[in-house]
Design a protein around this motif. Structure first.
Motif, PDB file in Angstrom:
ATOM      1  N   ARG A 137       9.382 -35.861 -16.833  1.00  0.00           N
ATOM      2  CA  ARG A 137       8.084 -34.907 -16.504  1.00  0.00           C
ATOM      3  C   ARG A 137       7.818 -35.131 -15.018  1.00  0.00           C
ATOM      4  O   ARG A 137       7.482 -33.935 -14.517  1.00  0.00           O
ATOM      5  N   ALA A 138       7.847 -36.065 -14.428  1.00  0.00           N
ATOM      6  CA  ALA A 138       7.488 -36.295 -12.750  1.00  0.00           C
ATOM      7  C   ALA A 138       8.498 -35.325 -12.299  1.00  0.00           C
ATOM      8  O   ALA A 138       8.273 -34.675 -11.214  1.00  0.00           O
ATOM      9  N   LEU A 139       9.905 -35.349 -12.517  1.00  0.00           N
ATOM     10  CA  LEU A 139      10.809 -34.628 -11.754  1.00  0.00           C
ATOM     11  C   LEU A 139      10.402 -32.919 -12.123  1.00  0.00           C
ATOM     12  O   LEU A 139      10.487 -32.195 -11.165  1.00  0.00           O
ATOM     13  N   SER A 140      10.231 -32.691 -13.123  1.00  0.00           N
ATOM     14  CA  SER A 140       9.954 -31.249 -13.594  1.00  0.00           C
ATOM     15  C   SER A 140       8.469 -30.906 -12.993  1.00  0.00           C
ATOM     16  O   SER A 140       8.710 -29.612 -12.456  1.00  0.00           O
ATOM     17  N   ALA A 141       7.695 -31.809 -12.779  1.00  0.00           N
ATOM     18  CA  ALA A 141       6.310 -31.285 -12.060  1.00  0.00           C
ATOM     19  C   ALA A 141       6.372 -31.311 -10.710  1.00  0.00           C
ATOM     20  O   ALA A 141       5.615 -30.837  -9.927  1.00  0.00           O
ATOM     21  N   ALA A 142       7.654 -31.937  -9.950  1.00  0.00           N
ATOM     22  CA  ALA A 142       7.769 -32.024  -8.593  1.00  0.00           C
ATOM     23  C   ALA A 142       7.742 -30.720  -8.012  1.00  0.00           C
ATOM     24  O   ALA A 142       7.405 -30.617  -6.684  1.00  0.00           O
TER      25      ALA A 142
END
Length: 174
Positions: free
Chosen positions: A97-102
């Motif tokens: 999720r963090a990578l996707s939101a980055a």
């Protein structure tokens, strides 16, 4: 230009007619127009020549638009895998999720105005924390994350993730 150098490197890699092309951050530092051209070139050549492609990148949007399957790794372990679009659009592991939101999403002004970051640093591979290696940086970590190793479990159709929260009964918190 960076784009021209990328094209030359791709041509050199494909000159020997490999069966597998490993592309490590092939579009880093390219503007979006050149990035799209390079990705189209790679995709076309892979399809035309029947080459397998292993793409390495932190940009899940690029991977989702180029690859069929996506595996997210953290501290040397796969923490999420599945159909590329599903992992990008509905990541189930907190690191996914963090990578996707980055990266901002085209057409989504909220993501452009408020890109998400991830606090802390990745762990030292020689001194991984106990339990889930992501727990020191995880916004939803609980005590059990510090002691229990996580394994990949079902997280949707052909989608798996290694997170304690996925094995908890729906609506509860471990």
């Amino acid at each position: 230009s960076g784009g021209q150098r990328q094209r030359v490197m791709i041509a050199m890699a494909l000159a020997c007619r490999p069966q597998l092309l490993v592309a490590d951050e092939p579009t880093t530092a390219l503007d979006v127009m050149v990035q799209a051209q390079v990705l189209r070139l790679i995709g076309g050549l892979v399809a035309e020549q029947g080459i397998a492609l292993l793409m390495i990148s932190h940009d899940l949007g690029v991977l989702a638009g180029t690859c069929d399957t996506l595996a997210v790794m953290y501290a040397g372990r796969i923490v999420e895998e599945g159909p590329a679009r599903a992992v990008h659009e509905a990541a189930r592991h907190p690191y996914g999720r963090a990578l996707s939101a980055a990266f901002p999403r085209i057409g989504d002004p909220a993501s452009r105005r408020a890109p998400q970051g991830l606090p802390g640093d990745p762990p030292d591979p020689a001194a991984l924390p106990t339990g889930c290696a992501f727990h020191p940086r995880c916004p939803v970590a609980v005590a059990a994350c510090t002691t229990e190793d996580q394994v990949l479990v079902a997280a949707g159709e052909a989608h798996r993730a290694a997170c304690l929260h996925l094995s908890a009964p729906e609506g509860s918190t471990p």
